[in-house]
Design a protein around this motif. Sequence first.
Motif, short mmCIF file in Angstrom:
data_model
loop_
_atom_site.label_atom_id
_atom_site.label_comp_id
_atom_site.label_asym_id
_atom_site.label_seq_id
_atom_site.Cartn_x
_atom_site.Cartn_y
_atom_site.Cartn_z
N ASN A 64 0.77 -1.29 0.07
CA ASN A 64 -0.09 0.10 -0.07
C ASN A 64 0.72 1.58 -0.22
OD1 ASN A 64 0.80 0.17 2.67
ND2 ASN A 64 -1.14 -0.40 3.79
N GLN A 65 2.10 1.20 0.04
CA GLN A 65 3.19 2.07 -0.15
C GLN A 65 3.60 2.42 -1.78
OE1 GLN A 65 5.61 1.09 2.87
NE2 GLN A 65 5.22 3.00 4.01
N THR A 66 2.97 1.44 -2.46
CA THR A 66 3.13 1.95 -3.88
C THR A 66 2.48 3.22 -4.20
OG1 THR A 66 3.19 -0.76 -4.58
CG2 THR A 66 2.58 1.14 -6.27
N SER A 67 3.41 4.02 -4.88
CA SER A 67 2.57 5.37 -5.24
C SER A 67 3.82 6.02 -5.82
CB SER A 67 2.52 6.07 -3.72
OG SER A 67 1.97 7.43 -4.15
N MET A 68 3.51 7.50 -6.28
CA MET A 68 4.49 8.38 -6.77
C MET A 68 4.95 9.49 -5.40
SD MET A 68 6.30 10.15 -8.98
CE MET A 68 5.53 10.05 -10.56
N TYR A 69 6.28 9.43 -5.37
CA TYR A 69 6.70 10.29 -4.04
C TYR A 69 7.58 11.46 -4.87
CZ TYR A 69 5.51 6.43 -1.22
OH TYR A 69 5.05 5.35 -0.40
N LEU A 70 6.96 12.61 -4.07
CA LEU A 70 7.42 14.14 -4.66
C LEU A 70 8.23 14.71 -3.48
CD1 LEU A 70 4.14 15.12 -6.59
CD2 LEU A 70 6.65 14.60 -7.61
N CYS A 71 9.23 15.17 -3.81
CA CYS A 71 9.97 15.97 -2.76
C CYS A 71 9.87 17.55 -3.13
CB CYS A 71 11.29 15.76 -2.79
SG CYS A 71 12.73 16.77 -1.95
N ALA A 72 9.71 18.37 -2.14
CA ALA A 72 9.70 19.79 -2.57
C ALA A 72 10.55 20.39 -1.56
CB ALA A 72 8.23 20.54 -2.48
N SER A 73 11.05 22.00 -1.85
CA SER A 73 11.57 22.70 -0.98
C SER A 73 11.09 24.15 -1.08
CB SER A 73 13.08 22.57 -1.06
OG SER A 73 13.39 23.49 -2.65
N SER A 74 11.34 24.72 -0.05
CA SER A 74 10.85 26.25 -0.27
C SER A 74 11.91 27.32 0.57
CB SER A 74 9.53 26.41 0.00
OG SER A 74 8.91 26.40 1.44
N GLY A 75 11.66 28.48 0.38
CA GLY A 75 11.96 29.24 1.41
C GLY A 75 11.22 29.52 2.57
N THR A 76 11.60 29.92 3.83
CA THR A 76 10.82 30.05 4.90
C THR A 76 10.08 31.42 4.92
OG1 THR A 76 12.58 29.16 6.49
CG2 THR A 76 10.97 30.60 7.58
N GLY A 77 8.63 31.23 5.09
CA GLY A 77 7.63 32.28 4.90
C GLY A 77 6.43 31.51 3.87
N GLU A 78 5.22 31.87 4.46
CA GLU A 78 4.07 31.15 3.66
C GLU A 78 3.95 31.71 2.34
OE1 GLU A 78 0.95 31.84 6.44
OE2 GLU A 78 1.81 33.71 7.02
N TYR A 79 4.52 32.65 1.89
CA TYR A 79 4.25 33.46 0.70
C TYR A 79 5.18 32.92 -0.26
CZ TYR A 79 7.82 36.31 3.32
OH TYR A 79 8.85 36.47 3.98
N TYR A 80 6.09 32.03 0.32
CA TYR A 80 7.02 31.31 -0.78
C TYR A 80 6.47 30.09 -1.35
CZ TYR A 80 11.00 33.93 0.83
OH TYR A 80 11.94 35.00 0.91
#
Lengths: 113, 111
Positions: free
Chosen positions: A84-100
Amino acid sequence: DVKVTQSSRYLVKRTGEKVFLECVQDMDHENMFWYRQDPGLGLRLIYFSYDVKMKEKGDIPEGYSVSREKKERFSLILESASTNQTSMYLCASSGTGEYYEQYFGPGTRLTVT
Amino acid sequence: AQSVTQLDSQVPVFEEAPVELRCNYSSSVSVYLFWYVQYPNQGLQLLLKYLSGSTLVKGINGFEAEFNKSQTSFHLRKPSVHISDTAEYFCAVRSYQKVTFGTGTKLQVIP
């Protein structure tokens, strides 16, 4: 050009194996995220990290753990892979701050047999 | 708590016709709003975002979105679609470090 890279595009593992998914970003971002993407369910947050060695659980952390020893690298660990862990895994990054906005890697399609 | 609803899972549209992809959200705090696009076998990339100011936001590839606070909506529009717009589109809201995505809308452009 900003970049988020993931160690594998496709991965096939057996049930019970320990699986490591690696993500590296070159933007000096504080925040990094792991999502899984399933048809009809959109993106669901597994874990995120807001600094080195800091992590917080997302919406579906069960069966997963993470590691962030260096700012640029965020690893997702499946301690004992299940089908059940068969899936697409996506990594992301962002700056600190909710507007990023977030920057995403290309994804790893994991199949557990 | 916050949530995002994309009511349309698939939207077929003829090439050069206009399109609107709907997004509604709910949140007890102020949020920032985003639209992302995912082309086949790729990660997501930012189309546009609303932070403050003008409620009409223009993004890449001719897309725009309008923020409507009273209706808690952030619908995405394009006046004339192209075959290359065939993709999946995700609406997202962010408050503090929490980002919530909708379930996505697949835009299918028919030649």
